[in-house]
Design a protein around this motif. Structure first.
Motif, PDB file in Angstrom:
ATOM      1  N   MET A   1       0.832  -1.196   0.000  1.00 37.79           N
ATOM      2  CA  MET A   1       0.000   0.000   0.000  1.00 37.79           C
ATOM      3  C   MET A   1       0.872   1.253   0.000  1.00 37.79           C
ATOM      4  SD  MET A   1      -2.785   1.363   2.797  1.00 37.79           S
ATOM      5  CE  MET A   1      -1.506   1.884   3.936  1.00 37.79           C
ATOM      6  N   LYS A   2       0.491   2.225  -0.800  1.00 38.98           N
ATOM      7  CA  LYS A   2       1.201   3.494  -0.846  1.00 38.98           C
ATOM      8  C   LYS A   2       0.263   4.610  -0.430  1.00 38.98           C
ATOM      9  CE  LYS A   2       3.604   6.686  -3.938  1.00 38.98           C
ATOM     10  NZ  LYS A   2       4.049   6.951  -5.329  1.00 38.98           N
ATOM     11  N   ILE A   3       0.725   5.467   0.471  1.00 37.48           N
ATOM     12  CA  ILE A   3      -0.073   6.618   0.909  1.00 37.48           C
ATOM     13  C   ILE A   3       0.211   7.783  -0.035  1.00 37.48           C
ATOM     14  CG2 ILE A   3      -0.556   8.231   2.780  1.00 37.48           C
ATOM     15  CD1 ILE A   3       0.361   6.109   4.733  1.00 37.48           C
ATOM     16  N   ALA A   4      -0.821   8.376  -0.597  1.00 37.65           N
ATOM     17  CA  ALA A   4      -0.667   9.462  -1.559  1.00 37.65           C
ATOM     18  C   ALA A   4       0.011  10.668  -0.914  1.00 37.65           C
ATOM     19  CB  ALA A   4      -2.031   9.858  -2.125  1.00 37.65           C
ATOM     20  N   ASN A   5       0.789  11.395  -1.716  1.00 33.74           N
ATOM     21  CA  ASN A   5       1.548  12.532  -1.202  1.00 33.74           C
ATOM     22  C   ASN A   5       0.665  13.624  -0.618  1.00 33.74           C
ATOM     23  OD1 ASN A   5       4.042  11.412  -1.907  1.00 33.74           O
ATOM     24  ND2 ASN A   5       3.958  12.258  -3.967  1.00 33.74           N
ATOM     25  N   ASN A   6      -0.526  13.843  -1.189  1.00 30.70           N
ATOM     26  CA  ASN A   6      -1.390  14.901  -0.654  1.00 30.70           C
ATOM     27  C   ASN A   6      -1.849  14.572   0.765  1.00 30.70           C
ATOM     28  OD1 ASN A   6      -3.048  12.823  -1.874  1.00 30.70           O
ATOM     29  ND2 ASN A   6      -4.815  14.174  -1.545  1.00 30.70           N
ATOM     30  N   ILE A   7      -2.009  13.291   1.070  1.00 29.27           N
ATOM     31  CA  ILE A   7      -2.391  12.882   2.422  1.00 29.27           C
ATOM     32  C   ILE A   7      -1.224  13.106   3.382  1.00 29.27           C
ATOM     33  CG2 ILE A   7      -3.124  10.938   3.860  1.00 29.27           C
ATOM     34  CD1 ILE A   7      -4.467   9.755   1.365  1.00 29.27           C
ATOM     35  N   ILE A   8      -0.035  12.721   2.934  1.00 28.87           N
ATOM     36  CA  ILE A   8       1.154  12.930   3.770  1.00 28.87           C
ATOM     37  C   ILE A   8       1.358  14.415   4.042  1.00 28.87           C
ATOM     38  CG2 ILE A   8       3.669  12.701   3.859  1.00 28.87           C
ATOM     39  CD1 ILE A   8       3.391  10.182   2.148  1.00 28.87           C
ATOM     40  N   LYS A   9       1.255  15.234   2.997  1.00 28.81           N
ATOM     41  CA  LYS A   9       1.457  16.677   3.154  1.00 28.81           C
ATOM     42  C   LYS A   9       0.462  17.269   4.152  1.00 28.81           C
ATOM     43  CE  LYS A   9       2.585  19.277  -0.375  1.00 28.81           C
ATOM     44  NZ  LYS A   9       2.560  20.133  -1.600  1.00 28.81           N
ATOM     45  N   ASP A  10      -0.776  16.823   4.080  1.00 28.20           N
ATOM     46  CA  ASP A  10      -1.798  17.327   5.005  1.00 28.20           C
ATOM     47  C   ASP A  10      -1.449  16.979   6.445  1.00 28.20           C
ATOM     48  OD1 ASP A  10      -4.582  18.531   5.319  1.00 28.20           O
ATOM     49  OD2 ASP A  10      -4.817  16.606   6.359  1.00 28.20           O
ATOM     50  N   HIS A  11      -0.879  15.785   6.653  1.00 28.01           N
ATOM     51  CA  HIS A  11      -0.522  15.362   8.007  1.00 28.01           C
ATOM     52  C   HIS A  11       0.779  16.001   8.494  1.00 28.01           C
ATOM     53  CE1 HIS A  11      -3.670  12.351   7.577  1.00 28.01           C
ATOM     54  NE2 HIS A  11      -3.481  12.005   8.832  1.00 28.01           N
ATOM     55  N   LEU A  12       1.498  16.681   7.606  1.00 27.78           N
ATOM     56  CA  LEU A  12       2.762  17.310   7.993  1.00 27.78           C
ATOM     57  C   LEU A  12       2.681  18.834   7.966  1.00 27.78           C
ATOM     58  CD1 LEU A  12       5.369  15.043   6.120  1.00 27.78           C
ATOM     59  CD2 LEU A  12       4.510  14.823   8.455  1.00 27.78           C
ATOM     60  N   LYS A  13       1.476  19.376   8.052  1.00 25.84           N
ATOM     61  CA  LYS A  13       1.318  20.834   8.014  1.00 25.84           C
ATOM     62  C   LYS A  13       1.973  21.517   9.211  1.00 25.84           C
ATOM     63  CE  LYS A  13      -3.153  20.671   7.575  1.00 25.84           C
ATOM     64  NZ  LYS A  13      -4.594  21.025   7.387  1.00 25.84           N
ATOM     65  N   ASN A  14       2.175  20.774  10.274  1.00 22.48           N
ATOM     66  CA  ASN A  14       2.798  21.321  11.487  1.00 22.48           C
ATOM     67  C   ASN A  14       4.310  21.122  11.508  1.00 22.48           C
ATOM     68  OD1 ASN A  14       2.180  18.500  11.668  1.00 22.48           O
ATOM     69  ND2 ASN A  14       2.735  18.546  13.834  1.00 22.48           N
ATOM     70  N   VAL A  15       4.851  20.576  10.429  1.00 24.16           N
ATOM     71  CA  VAL A  15       6.266  20.195  10.408  1.00 24.16           C
ATOM     72  C   VAL A  15       7.073  21.143   9.522  1.00 24.16           C
ATOM     73  CG1 VAL A  15       7.909  18.368   9.850  1.00 24.16           C
ATOM     74  CG2 VAL A  15       5.662  17.776  10.804  1.00 24.16           C
ATOM     75  N   TYR A  16       8.209  21.589  10.047  1.00 23.70           N
ATOM     76  CA  TYR A  16       9.133  22.454   9.322  1.00 23.70           C
ATOM     77  C   TYR A  16      10.467  21.715   9.182  1.00 23.70           C
ATOM     78  CZ  TYR A  16       5.741  26.113  10.356  1.00 23.70           C
ATOM     79  OH  TYR A  16       4.581  26.851  10.441  1.00 23.70           O
TER      80      TYR A  16
END
Length: 215
Positions: free
Chosen positions: A1-16
């Motif tokens: 299974m691969k998690i789509a990049n848009n999902i990952i990006k949404d979950h990393l909005k708090n990450v710099y």
């Protein structure tokens, strides 16, 4: 299974992300942001042992390579081969780093001190959440092993009868692609700072703070 990049990006909005090359000042800046702005600091290098426990030969062949079976042969391998191994391992480690970051609560701001390849950063983050720090060729060559976290491996290499020769080989591998790496950073589209001897900690920190919208 691969998690789509848009999902990952949404979950990393708090990450710099403070990424880039060796001796660029990533750890120093990440510590200051942690102290001054209350971020959670995630240092990628501190989790290598945890990653290794999960890695498998099938999914992470470069991380799973049994170096302990022949450390001398590992350090003595041709610089091109050694460098290619390091780059492949970084790409494998990035997967573990991203998984860890997605587990941190979204109401906590995180500053990452790491070496995630820029093409992956483009897929999982935004321009204003990434800042690249790196040093010029001569500075990286001169100071790569100056840091406390590199002293153990430095001393281990020198413990071999031909330690100085092995060390020279490793340094060549670490620096074989310096200019190509620099061009990747400069042309990445992300904000960046190449270290100079005249830099001050305060000026570099302010540059990063402004980019991240912290001041």
């Amino acid at each position: 299974m691969k998690i789509a990049n848009n999902i990952i990006k949404d979950h990393l909005k708090n990450v710099y992300f403070l990424c880039g090359g060796a001796y660029g000042g990533k750890t120093t800046m990440a510590k200051l942001i942690e102290e001054k702005h209350g971020f959670i600091r995630y240092r990628q290098g501190d989790h290598s042992d945890e990653y290794a426990l999960i890695a498998t030969n099938e999914d992470q062949p470069f991380m799973s390579m049994d170096r302990a079976a022949d450390w001398h042969g590992f350090f003595a391998q041709p610089p091109r081969q050694y460098s290619d191994w390091m780059q492949a391992e970084l790409r494998e480690e990035a997967q573990f780093t991203i998984a860890d970051l997605m587990n941190i609560p979204s109401n906590k701001k995180v500053i990452v001190d790491g070496c995630i390849p820029v093409d992956i950063l483009k897929e999982i983050s935004d321009y204003d959440h990434v800042f690249l720090l790196f040093s010029p060729d001569e500075m990286k060559r001169a100071h790569y092993f100056d840091r406390a976290d590199k002293d153990e491996i430095y001393q281990f290499i020198l413990s071999f009868p031909d330690g100085n020769e092995l060390l020279g080989n490793v340094i060549e591998a670490l620096n074989i692609d310096n200019e190509a790496e620099r061009q990747r950073f400069v042309n990445s589209g992300f904000a960046y700072k190449e270290r100079t001897n005249s830099d001050t900690i305060e000026e570099t920190l302010e540059l990063i703070e402004k980019h991240f919208g912290l001041i």
